[in-house]
Motif scaffolding. Sequence first.
Motif, short mmCIF file in Angstrom:
data_model
loop_
_atom_site.label_atom_id
_atom_site.label_comp_id
_atom_site.label_asym_id
_atom_site.label_seq_id
_atom_site.Cartn_x
_atom_site.Cartn_y
_atom_site.Cartn_z
N GLY A 183 0.79 -1.23 0.00
CA GLY A 183 0.00 0.00 0.00
C GLY A 183 0.82 1.28 0.00
O GLY A 183 0.27 2.37 -0.11
N GLY A 184 2.15 1.15 0.13
CA GLY A 184 3.02 2.32 0.03
C GLY A 184 3.66 2.77 1.32
O GLY A 184 4.36 3.80 1.34
N TYR A 185 3.47 2.01 2.40
CA TYR A 185 4.11 2.36 3.68
C TYR A 185 5.45 1.62 3.78
O TYR A 185 5.47 0.39 3.80
CB TYR A 185 3.20 1.98 4.85
CG TYR A 185 1.96 2.83 4.96
CD1 TYR A 185 2.00 4.08 5.56
CD2 TYR A 185 0.73 2.37 4.47
CE1 TYR A 185 0.84 4.86 5.66
CE2 TYR A 185 -0.42 3.14 4.57
CZ TYR A 185 -0.35 4.39 5.16
OH TYR A 185 -1.49 5.16 5.27
N ASP A 186 6.53 2.36 3.85
CA ASP A 186 7.87 1.78 3.81
C ASP A 186 8.28 1.24 5.17
O ASP A 186 9.02 1.89 5.92
CB ASP A 186 8.89 2.82 3.32
CG ASP A 186 10.26 2.20 3.10
OD1 ASP A 186 10.38 0.97 3.23
OD2 ASP A 186 11.20 2.95 2.79
N ILE A 187 7.82 0.04 5.48
CA ILE A 187 8.18 -0.58 6.77
C ILE A 187 9.59 -1.17 6.72
O ILE A 187 10.11 -1.61 7.75
CB ILE A 187 7.17 -1.67 7.18
CG1 ILE A 187 7.08 -2.77 6.13
CG2 ILE A 187 5.80 -1.05 7.44
CD1 ILE A 187 6.27 -3.97 6.56
N VAL A 188 10.22 -1.16 5.56
CA VAL A 188 11.60 -1.63 5.44
C VAL A 188 12.57 -0.52 5.83
O VAL A 188 13.45 -0.71 6.67
CB VAL A 188 11.90 -2.13 4.01
CG1 VAL A 188 13.38 -2.52 3.87
CG2 VAL A 188 11.01 -3.32 3.66
N GLY A 189 12.41 0.65 5.25
CA GLY A 189 13.35 1.74 5.49
C GLY A 189 12.91 2.74 6.52
O GLY A 189 13.76 3.48 7.07
N GLU A 190 11.59 2.80 6.80
CA GLU A 190 11.09 3.87 7.69
C GLU A 190 10.01 3.34 8.64
O GLU A 190 8.95 3.94 8.79
CB GLU A 190 10.52 5.02 6.85
CG GLU A 190 11.56 5.70 5.97
CD GLU A 190 10.99 6.89 5.22
OE1 GLU A 190 9.85 6.79 4.70
OE2 GLU A 190 11.67 7.93 5.15
N LEU A 191 10.31 2.24 9.31
CA LEU A 191 9.32 1.63 10.21
C LEU A 191 8.88 2.59 11.31
O LEU A 191 7.68 2.70 11.59
CB LEU A 191 9.90 0.35 10.84
CG LEU A 191 8.99 -0.38 11.83
CD1 LEU A 191 7.67 -0.78 11.19
CD2 LEU A 191 9.70 -1.60 12.40
#
Length: 277
Positions: A183-191
């Motif tokens: 959905g576009g939420y960067d939980i890899v780089g910006e959790l």
Amino acid sequence: MLNIGCHLSSAKGYLHMGKEALAIGANTFQFFTRNPRGSKAKAIDPADIEALLQLLEEHAFAPLLAHAPYTLNPCSADPKVREFARIVMKEDLQLLELLPGTRYNFHPGSHVQQGAEQGIEMIAEILNEILQPQQQTTVLLETMSGKGSEVGRNFTELRAIIDKVELQEKLGVCLDTCHVFDGGYDIVGELDKVLAEFDNIIGLERLLAIHINDSLNGLGSHKDRHAKIGQGNIGLEALSAVTNHPQLKDLPFYLETPNELPGYKAEIELLRSLYKW
């Protein structure tokens, strides 16, 4: 201890699911309340439920997660489809009164050319009809990937549903790692940033469950294709960061990866081995 389990079939009964969970090292599990693509609920055996409750207590299970069938669409343009959603969800909540502490998760639905605003109104309308002050079950809205006309593609849409529901204390959220990533939420780089946004819009106190899944597709793809842990575009390091995050570490995690029981057992062992708390 990391509270983690997977999705199990209820076809052989509730106690059987509890024993399967123990056999793969899980201390919780998710199950469908009925056939995921059907409408009829299986008849309840009170002795089976009672035996499961005893097992859960003996082994200190984390809360179970019941999942509504995929066929539900409480914001369909078709009144018959909406009525089906209302009846099924009402029946499911009555069933779950027999399993105190279990949470009930559902996909908000697809508005199908009506627009997200109308879809949100319809979802809230059904929730206002079925939620009861005395019920023990908390109903969870699941975060969605945003494919097609899905409602719940972002935190703002989930908040809008909650705001229109009278018994808001009966509502929570289940965050799906594959869905939010797609959905576009960067939980890899910006959790941390994603969690801060969730807290600002919805409130982390409403986050009561996490579907821990990798994704076959990339950030913002809006595809919703789950992958095995460490074999997708989120990756093992980022998913371990989710289970170890100070604001998430005590939540129950539920695997929905494309696995059979041996695969789930291996993933549970892997994520537990990386758990630092």
